[in-house]
Design a protein around this motif. Structure first.
Motif, PDB file in Angstrom:
ATOM      1  N   ILE A   1      -7.771  -5.983  -2.696  1.00  0.00           N
ATOM      2  CA  ILE A   1      -7.380  -4.797  -3.464  1.00  0.00           C
ATOM      3  C   ILE A   1      -6.152  -5.227  -4.263  1.00  0.00           C
TER       4      ILE A   1
ATOM      5  N   ASN B   1     -19.500  -0.391   0.933  1.00  0.00           N
ATOM      6  CA  ASN B   1     -18.704  -0.856   2.066  1.00  0.00           C
ATOM      7  C   ASN B   1     -19.305  -0.464   3.412  1.00  0.00           C
TER       8      ASN B   1
ATOM      9  N   LEU C   1     -10.324   8.318  -9.429  1.00  0.00           N
ATOM     10  CA  LEU C   1      -9.412   8.610  -8.324  1.00  0.00           C
ATOM     11  C   LEU C   1      -8.669   7.358  -7.844  1.00  0.00           C
ATOM     12  N   ALA C   2      -9.423   6.302  -7.590  1.00  0.00           N
ATOM     13  CA  ALA C   2      -8.797   5.100  -7.026  1.00  0.00           C
ATOM     14  C   ALA C   2      -7.871   4.416  -8.034  1.00  0.00           C
TER      15      ALA C   2
ATOM     16  N   HIS D   1      -3.616   6.050  -1.355  1.00  0.00           N
ATOM     17  CA  HIS D   1      -5.031   5.845  -1.702  1.00  0.00           C
ATOM     18  C   HIS D   1      -5.904   5.581  -0.476  1.00  0.00           C
TER      19      HIS D   1
ATOM     20  N   ARG E   1      -7.430  13.979  -6.457  1.00  0.00           N
ATOM     21  CA  ARG E   1      -7.902  13.853  -5.069  1.00  0.00           C
ATOM     22  C   ARG E   1      -8.171  15.229  -4.477  1.00  0.00           C
TER      23      ARG E   1
ATOM     24  N   TYR F   1       0.830  -1.211   0.000  1.00  0.00           N
ATOM     25  CA  TYR F   1       0.000   0.000   0.000  1.00  0.00           C
ATOM     26  C   TYR F   1       0.860   1.256   0.000  1.00  0.00           C
TER      27      TYR F   1
ATOM     28  N   GLY G   1     -18.332   3.318  -3.905  1.00  0.00           N
ATOM     29  CA  GLY G   1     -17.403   3.314  -2.773  1.00  0.00           C
ATOM     30  C   GLY G   1     -18.060   3.850  -1.519  1.00  0.00           C
TER      31      GLY G   1
ATOM     32  N   THR H   1     -17.101   7.483   7.125  1.00  0.00           N
ATOM     33  CA  THR H   1     -17.504   6.135   7.521  1.00  0.00           C
ATOM     34  C   THR H   1     -17.599   6.008   9.035  1.00  0.00           C
TER      35      THR H   1
ATOM     36  N   ARG I   1      -2.847  -4.480  -7.057  1.00  0.00           N
ATOM     37  CA  ARG I   1      -1.884  -3.536  -7.626  1.00  0.00           C
ATOM     38  C   ARG I   1      -1.153  -4.239  -8.768  1.00  0.00           C
TER      39      ARG I   1
ATOM     40  N   CYS J   1      -8.520   5.401   2.225  1.00  0.00           N
ATOM     41  CA  CYS J   1      -9.929   5.706   1.957  1.00  0.00           C
ATOM     42  C   CYS J   1     -10.275   7.180   2.213  1.00  0.00           C
TER      43      CYS J   1
ATOM     44  N   PHE K   1     -14.605  15.827   2.264  1.00  0.00           N
ATOM     45  CA  PHE K   1     -14.386  14.692   3.165  1.00  0.00           C
ATOM     46  C   PHE K   1     -13.546  15.063   4.387  1.00  0.00           C
TER      47      PHE K   1
ATOM     48  N   HIS L   1      -2.927  11.482  -9.543  1.00  0.00           N
ATOM     49  CA  HIS L   1      -3.811  11.109  -8.439  1.00  0.00           C
ATOM     50  C   HIS L   1      -3.987  12.256  -7.452  1.00  0.00           C
TER      51      HIS L   1
HETATM   52  C1  HEM Z   1     -16.681   0.639   5.709  1.00  0.00           C
HETATM   53  C2  HEM Z   1     -16.571   1.552   4.760  1.00  0.00           C
HETATM   54  C3  HEM Z   1     -15.437   1.634   3.781  1.00  0.00           C
HETATM   55  C4  HEM Z   1     -14.435   0.747   3.509  1.00  0.00           C
HETATM   56  C5  HEM Z   1     -14.188  -0.619   4.148  1.00  0.00           C
HETATM   57  C6  HEM Z   1     -13.610   1.334   2.471  1.00  0.00           C
HETATM   58  C7  HEM Z   1     -12.454   0.762   1.962  1.00  0.00           C
HETATM   59  C8  HEM Z   1     -11.557   1.417   1.143  1.00  0.00           C
HETATM   60  C9  HEM Z   1     -10.257   0.909   0.774  1.00  0.00           C
HETATM   61  C10 HEM Z   1      -9.659  -0.421   1.225  1.00  0.00           C
HETATM   62  C11 HEM Z   1      -9.688   1.837  -0.036  1.00  0.00           C
HETATM   63  C12 HEM Z   1      -8.287   1.766  -0.647  1.00  0.00           C
HETATM   64  C13 HEM Z   1      -8.325   1.363  -2.108  1.00  0.00           C
HETATM   65  C14 HEM Z   1      -6.930   1.246  -2.669  1.00  0.00           C
HETATM   66  O1  HEM Z   1      -5.936   1.469  -1.980  1.00  0.00           O
HETATM   67  O2  HEM Z   1      -6.828   0.908  -3.860  1.00  0.00           O
HETATM   68  C15 HEM Z   1     -10.642   2.920  -0.210  1.00  0.00           C
HETATM   69  C16 HEM Z   1     -10.447   4.028  -1.008  1.00  0.00           C
HETATM   70  C17 HEM Z   1     -11.452   4.940  -1.280  1.00  0.00           C
HETATM   71  N1  HEM Z   1     -12.654   5.072  -0.633  1.00  0.00           N
HETATM   72 FE1  HEM Z   1     -13.345   3.887   0.825  1.00  0.00          FE
HETATM   73  N2  HEM Z   1     -14.151   2.541   2.110  1.00  0.00           N
HETATM   74  C18 HEM Z   1     -15.263   2.768   2.887  1.00  0.00           C
HETATM   75  C19 HEM Z   1     -16.088   3.891   2.844  1.00  0.00           C
HETATM   76  C20 HEM Z   1     -16.000   4.902   1.927  1.00  0.00           C
HETATM   77  C21 HEM Z   1     -16.906   6.025   1.832  1.00  0.00           C
HETATM   78  C22 HEM Z   1     -18.082   6.290   2.756  1.00  0.00           C
HETATM   79  C23 HEM Z   1     -16.491   6.771   0.762  1.00  0.00           C
HETATM   80  C24 HEM Z   1     -17.072   8.032   0.188  1.00  0.00           C
HETATM   81  C25 HEM Z   1     -18.078   8.684   0.647  1.00  0.00           C
HETATM   82  C26 HEM Z   1     -15.323   6.128   0.214  1.00  0.00           C
HETATM   83  C27 HEM Z   1     -14.606   6.582  -0.871  1.00  0.00           C
HETATM   84  C28 HEM Z   1     -13.352   6.110  -1.215  1.00  0.00           C
HETATM   85  C29 HEM Z   1     -12.555   6.695  -2.282  1.00  0.00           C
HETATM   86  C30 HEM Z   1     -12.962   7.857  -3.187  1.00  0.00           C
HETATM   87  C31 HEM Z   1     -11.360   5.957  -2.319  1.00  0.00           C
HETATM   88  C32 HEM Z   1     -10.188   6.166  -3.270  1.00  0.00           C
HETATM   89  C33 HEM Z   1      -9.200   7.110  -2.643  1.00  0.00           C
HETATM   90  C34 HEM Z   1      -7.987   7.326  -3.485  1.00  0.00           C
HETATM   91  O3  HEM Z   1      -7.706   6.545  -4.379  1.00  0.00           O
HETATM   92  O4  HEM Z   1      -7.290   8.329  -3.232  1.00  0.00           O
HETATM   93  N3  HEM Z   1     -15.057   5.006   0.943  1.00  0.00           N
HETATM   94  N4  HEM Z   1     -11.773   2.645   0.540  1.00  0.00           N
END
Ligand code: HEM
Length: 397
Positions: A286, A240, A88-89, A344, A100, A59, A236, A352, A288, A346, A107, A96
């Motif tokens: 996830i 989750n 974004l992700a 990246h 972001r 990561y 996203g 959350t 890479r 979250c 957020f 990125h």
């Molecule tokens: C239990 C709730 C959640 C879990 C388990 C979760 C999990 C994750 C994980 C594991 C990543 C990393 C992905 C990576 O490294 O490739 C991530 C990224 C992200 N999450 Fe969450 N997420 C949650 C809630 C949310 C919520 C509520 C939002 C938006 C309202 C959100 C938006 C995003 C976004 C936009 C990214 C990408 C960030 C980036 O690439 O800079 N997530 N999430």
């Protein structure tokens, strides 16, 4: 806990998550083959990473471990991920960072705090409605509603259109036939096209307007990029949280002493929320893609190799967590990886945690009892894990 050599079980079989238990397999891999090679089949060849320390290492190095070719395993027949390099992700630095920063304002702690009262109001309505139903499905009638409400608010979806979008997302991400889900997904995209054009005409203070008007490297995003990012935020932001909240509730239903302990000592709410996140680890994997030759533990990885990080495994790694198979709402420290790590990490993490705290608090405050009235149905997926439905009867105070 049992241990199970992976020869007999496939981690890319969705049935394993619906009817089996992947944890014994992950445990075997952590102990015997922590960076394990899987040959190509329905999915391309990949390396499985199962230990906490190795998952964190990957990561934290976005240069060697790229996201731009996708972050989820896709069957070989599906080809490239259309979001690659665009959402974004699925973007690498430096693009990125620019992308972001377009959306990050919505957020921050301050933005989340500003929404708290509205969230509490929405949760109260959700819980009152669910209690009025007699028996209901905790997943769709409770857990799914707050995150969708929040993301709709952020994206600027008007109140009167939220119920329609809720119905569409329930169909798109629910258990129905693939065809029904795909049609619903197309309708969601069509809705966002509409919303995008409305915001081009009249920008407002919301995420869609930010994507429509913001620039990355001096250029506006294409319409397709805007839509892909909207779709990602919607998925996203809802999927989750729904799974973590429903999985958390089921864990409390199975361990009423933990629920009563939380009721008696609300000071435990922050650690309880972290433990629910660790325990549910709803993002199953996830991915890479390696950009240059690198050693991961004793394994030489080549450019182009895919690396799959199994989040629930890292979060039960006995090398990192004391008693990892114990659900402990007072657990400290608890630096789990359920929300990722590094570049990246979250974006919705703060959102959350706040949503979960508000929802569990409301359930403790205004509900006399929650009883499970039928079997919980687990999802069949290798992407996210948790419950598809959880029949309950909620009785108000
Ligand atoms: C239990 C709730 C959640 C879990 C388990 C979760 C999990 C994750 C994980 C594991 C990543 C990393 C992905 C990576 O490294 O490739 C991530 C990224 C992200 N999450 Fe969450 N997420 C949650 C809630 C949310 C919520 C509520 C939002 C938006 C309202 C959100 C938006 C995003 C976004 C936009 C990214 C990408 C960030 C980036 O690439 O800079 N997530 N999430």
């Amino acid at each position: 806990m049992n241990v199970l050599a992976p020869e007999t079980v496939s981690l890319v079989d969705p049935e394993l998550y619906a009817t089996g238990d992947p944890h014994p397999v992950w445990r075997w891999m952590r102990d015997h083959d922590p960076v394990r090679r899987h040959e190509a089949g329905e999915y391309p060849a990949f390396w499985s990473v199962t230990r906490y320390e190795d998952v964190r290492t990957v990561y934290q190095d976005a240069k060697v471990f790229s996201s731009a070719q996708g972050i989820l395993l896709r069957p070989r027949s599906h080809g490239r991920d259309p979001g690659g390099g665009r959402t974004l992700a699925l973007t690498d630095p430096p693009r990125h960072k620019a992308l972001r920063s377009l959306v990050a304002d919505w957020f921050t702690t301050r933005s989340v705090r500003a929404l708290e009262d509205a969230m509490r109001g929405a949760v109260r309505q959700v819980v009152t409605r669910a209690a009025g139903l007699g028996t209901c499905d905790f997943v769709t009638d409770v857990a799914a509603r707050l995150p969708l409400y929040v993301i709709c608010r952020l994206m600027g979806v008007p109140d009167h259109e939220q119920e329609m979008l809720f119905a569409l997302t329930s169909r798109a991400f629910g258990a129905g036939e693939p065809e029904v889900r795909s049609v619903a997904h197309q309708e969601i995209m069509a809705y966002f096209v509409e919303l995008m054009y409305r915001r081009m005409d009249r920008p407002e203070d919301d995420l869609v307007s930010a994507l429509v008007n913001g620039e990355v490297d001096g250029e506006l995003l294409t319409e397709e990029d805007i839509l892909l990012n909207c779709d990602n935020l919607l998925v996203g932001g809802t999927e989750n949280v729904r799974l973590a909240v429903a999985g958390g509730m089921k864990t409390f239903l199975d361990r009423p002493d933990a629920w009563e302990r939380l009721r008696a000592d609300r000071g435990l709410m922050p650690t309880a929320v972290e433990e629910v996140l660790r325990w549910t680890s709803s993002a199953t994997h996830i991915m890479r893609t390696v950009t240059e030759p690198v050693m991961l533990r004793d394994r030489p990885l080549e450019a182009g190799d895919r690396v799959v990080l199994w989040t629930p495994s890292a979060n039960r790694d006995e090398r990192h967590f004391a008693d990892p198979d114990l659900f402990d709402i007072a657990r400290r420290p608890n630096r789990h990886l359920a929300l990722g790590a590094g570049t990246h990490f979250c974006l919705g993490a703060m959102m959350t945690r706040t949503e979960m705290r508000i929802l569990f608090t409301e359930l403790l405050d205004s509900v006399r009892s929650i009883e499970q009235t039928g079997p919980a149905v687990p999802l069949s997926s290798i992407v996210v894990n948790g419950l598809e439905s959880l029949p309950v009867r909620i009785t108000a105070k």
